[in-house]
Design an enzyme around this catalytic site. Structure first.
Site, PDB file in Angstrom:
ATOM      1  N   ARG A 113       0.816  -1.234   0.000  1.00 36.43           N
ATOM      2  CA  ARG A 113       0.000   0.000   0.000  1.00 36.43           C
ATOM      3  C   ARG A 113       0.837   1.266   0.000  1.00 36.43           C
ATOM      4  O   ARG A 113       0.377   2.340   0.371  1.00 36.43           O
ATOM      5  CB  ARG A 113      -0.968   0.033   1.174  1.00 36.43           C
ATOM      6  N   LYS A 135       3.008  11.215 -11.454  1.00 34.93           N
ATOM      7  CA  LYS A 135       2.071  10.386 -12.219  1.00 34.93           C
ATOM      8  C   LYS A 135       2.763   9.064 -12.505  1.00 34.93           C
ATOM      9  O   LYS A 135       3.844   9.044 -13.088  1.00 34.93           O
ATOM     10  CB  LYS A 135       1.718  11.055 -13.542  1.00 34.93           C
ATOM     11  N   GLU A 177       9.055  17.238 -25.714  1.00 39.76           N
ATOM     12  CA  GLU A 177       8.376  17.619 -24.457  1.00 39.76           C
ATOM     13  C   GLU A 177       8.818  19.003 -23.992  1.00 39.76           C
ATOM     14  O   GLU A 177       8.021  19.764 -23.438  1.00 39.76           O
ATOM     15  CB  GLU A 177       8.625  16.588 -23.347  1.00 39.76           C
ATOM     16  N   LYS A 220       7.527  22.629 -14.506  1.00 40.92           N
ATOM     17  CA  LYS A 220       6.703  21.477 -14.136  1.00 40.92           C
ATOM     18  C   LYS A 220       6.468  21.463 -12.625  1.00 40.92           C
ATOM     19  O   LYS A 220       5.355  21.187 -12.158  1.00 40.92           O
ATOM     20  CB  LYS A 220       7.326  20.163 -14.611  1.00 40.92           C
ATOM     21  N   GLU A 230      -4.316  17.416 -11.229  1.00 42.26           N
ATOM     22  CA  GLU A 230      -4.804  17.770 -12.556  1.00 42.26           C
ATOM     23  C   GLU A 230      -6.289  18.088 -12.600  1.00 42.26           C
ATOM     24  O   GLU A 230      -7.047  17.523 -13.372  1.00 42.26           O
ATOM     25  CB  GLU A 230      -4.481  16.645 -13.553  1.00 42.26           C
ATOM     26  N   ARG A 234      -2.668  21.864 -14.526  1.00 44.95           N
ATOM     27  CA  ARG A 234      -1.792  20.754 -14.916  1.00 44.95           C
ATOM     28  C   ARG A 234      -2.220  20.128 -16.240  1.00 44.95           C
ATOM     29  O   ARG A 234      -1.395  19.560 -16.967  1.00 44.95           O
ATOM     30  CB  ARG A 234      -1.719  19.694 -13.802  1.00 44.95           C
ATOM     31  N   ASN A 238      -0.800  18.424 -21.068  1.00 44.98           N
ATOM     32  CA  ASN A 238      -1.234  17.412 -22.034  1.00 44.98           C
ATOM     33  C   ASN A 238      -1.295  17.952 -23.457  1.00 44.98           C
ATOM     34  O   ASN A 238      -1.780  17.277 -24.364  1.00 44.98           O
ATOM     35  CB  ASN A 238      -2.600  16.858 -21.652  1.00 44.98           C
ATOM     36  N   HIS A 241      -0.944  15.847 -26.543  1.00 47.41           N
ATOM     37  CA  HIS A 241      -0.949  14.455 -26.105  1.00 47.41           C
ATOM     38  C   HIS A 241      -2.175  13.656 -26.521  1.00 47.41           C
ATOM     39  O   HIS A 241      -2.075  12.447 -26.714  1.00 47.41           O
ATOM     40  CB  HIS A 241      -0.763  14.375 -24.584  1.00 47.41           C
ATOM     41  N   HIS A 245      -1.207  10.505 -28.316  1.00 42.58           N
ATOM     42  CA  HIS A 245      -1.518   9.156 -27.838  1.00 42.58           C
ATOM     43  C   HIS A 245      -2.235   8.351 -28.913  1.00 42.58           C
ATOM     44  O   HIS A 245      -2.002   7.153 -29.076  1.00 42.58           O
ATOM     45  CB  HIS A 245      -2.396   9.203 -26.573  1.00 42.58           C
ATOM     46  N   HIS A 257       6.552   8.058 -27.981  1.00 50.03           N
ATOM     47  CA  HIS A 257       5.766   9.062 -27.283  1.00 50.03           C
ATOM     48  C   HIS A 257       6.132  10.484 -27.745  1.00 50.03           C
ATOM     49  O   HIS A 257       5.261  11.270 -28.115  1.00 50.03           O
ATOM     50  CB  HIS A 257       5.972   8.906 -25.779  1.00 50.03           C
TER      51      HIS A 257
END
Ligand SMILES: NC(=O)c1ccc[n+]([C@@H]2O[C@H](COP(=O)([O-])OP(=O)(O)OC[C@H]3O[C@@H](n4cnc5c(N)ncnc54)[C@H](O)[C@@H]3O)[C@@H](O)[C@H]2O)c1
Ligand SMILES: [Zn+2]
Length: 354
Positions: A113, A135, A177, A220, A230, A234, A238, A241, A245, A257
């Site tokens: 956990r 993330k 990026e 960032k 997000e 945030r 993306n 993206h 994607h 990517h």
């Protein structure tokens, strides 16, 4: 010489340390048992260094590549940790690119956990983007990064010297990026890439990347501190993206990517111009900058308009309802736009085939 950027997240705050030779700090990861996770390629190149430097009580290695970024690999990481009797005090150490970082972070989030982890990114993409912000996750056949968790690292050690072995195509992915961050948040960063694209195309003289890495991490860190989960700003990260994607998915990840993001930025740019939200001149400027870095600006033929739309609707940010997109307003500023009609997206994509 190193510099430190703090990610201000209260009790989960942590430092990003950047500089040539910073990887030596991994030797100071003492006091708890470390479980080092890496991939086959990084292990070949940097495994000997890691075995010598990072104090470790266990090691796990998986075949390099996005194909490995699956729930099965994460479970294998956890099982190895259990076999080696790592407890709650364990510290997982991610040595590698975004794939290693995302999966090690996810394994750390769910093992017992939650245990702590440290990021030691070895690709430019991981240094400027994926290693910061917490993330973590894996891909499933239904979509990229569909399964994951927010789990912040305890520290990020960024040593540009790792870039000396990184192939030019991987350098380009990181540049995509950085350029993305420039378009949405910082014209000066964008201009820095524009200024000397040819000298940035390979990993020689890694020192050159330090200012770009520093600025990307600073931005960032600010964005993540303001909106960790997000719900607002945030989401701007993306940019490119949702299209990207879709391109990655439709090419079975043969298009990487970073490459997908570059193409995605061109798609978003064209759409923004058509919607009257961005100037044609700046969209062209973006396209020139992408091309100068050796990145693709056009959609591959196999990414047909209907297939793109279908993949974009399946993207996790667009579950149920219209596609939400990040669109530039000017270089250095972007906004989230909801409910862009598919017909507008389709006509923007039409003009982007090679
Ligand atoms: N978590 C986030 O916020 C976030 C952000 C952006 C991207 N990502 C994820 O990151 C992944 C892409 O990351 P990536 O581009 O680093 O891919 P990657 O981890 O697969 O690395 C690319 C290739 O480079 C090799 N490599 C790594 N370091 C090397 C070195 N120093 N020298 C030579 N080869 C080296 C790897 O073995 C791999 O073959 C995607 O899965 C993407 O979803 C996550
Ligand atoms: Zn990305």
């Amino acid at each position: 010489m190193s510099e430190t950027i703090r990610v201000g997240l209260g009790e989960r705050a942590y430092d990003i340390v950047i500089g040539s030779g910073v990887r030596a700090l991994a030797a100071e990861l003492t006091g708890r048992r470390n479980f080092l996770v890496t991939d086959s390629r990084v292990s070949e190149l940097w495994g000997a260094w890691a075995r010598e430097t990072v104090p470790q009580a266990g090691w796990f290695e998986f075949p390099a590549g996005e194909q490995s970024k699956t729930p099965d690999t994460v479970i294998a990481i956890c099982r190895r940790a259990a076999e080696l009797q790592f407890d709650r005090q364990a510290r997982f150490v991610a040595l590698g690119g975004g794939v290693v970082g995302d999966m090690t972070g996810f394994a750390a989030a769910i093992y017992m956990r939650g245990v702590g982890f440290v990021q030691v990114p070895t690709t430019l993409l991981a240094m400027v983007d994926s290693s910061v912000g917490g993330k973590t996750g894996v891909d499933i056949p239904e979509g990229k990064n569909l399964v994951g968790a927010f789990h912040q690292p305890e520290q990020v050690l960024i040593d540009p010297d790792f870039l000396s072995t990184l192939p030019p195509e991987e350098i380009r992915c990181g540049l995509a990026e950085i350029l993305k961050t420039g378009v949405i948040l910082d014209e000066a960063l964008f201009a820095a890439l524009e200024r000397e694209p040819e000298t940035l195309r390979d990993g020689r003289n890694p020192e050159r990347f330090v200012p770009l890495i520093r600025r990307s991490c600073e931005l960032k860190a600010q964005v993540v501190a303001a909106d960790e989960r997000e719900s607002g700003i945030r989401a701007l990260l993306n940019y490119g993206h949702t299209f990207g994607h879709a391109v990655e998915l439709l090419s079975d990840f043969r298009i990487s990517h970073g490459e997908g993001v570059a193409i995605g930025m061109c798609c978003a740019g064209e759409l923004a111009v058509r919607l009257g939200r961005w100037s044609r001149a700046e969209a062209e400027r973006q396209k020139r900058a992408i091309a100068a870095l050796g990145l693709a600006t056009q959609l591959p033929r196999h990414c047909s308009v209907p297939a793109m739309l279908e993949a974009m609707h399946r993207d996790k940010k667009n579950r149920g309802g219209a596609v939400t997109l990040v669109l530039p307003k000017r270089i250095g500023e972007a906004e989230t736009v909801r409910t862009v009609p598919d017909s507008e997206i389709a006509s923007a994509l039409e003009v982007l085939y090679d």
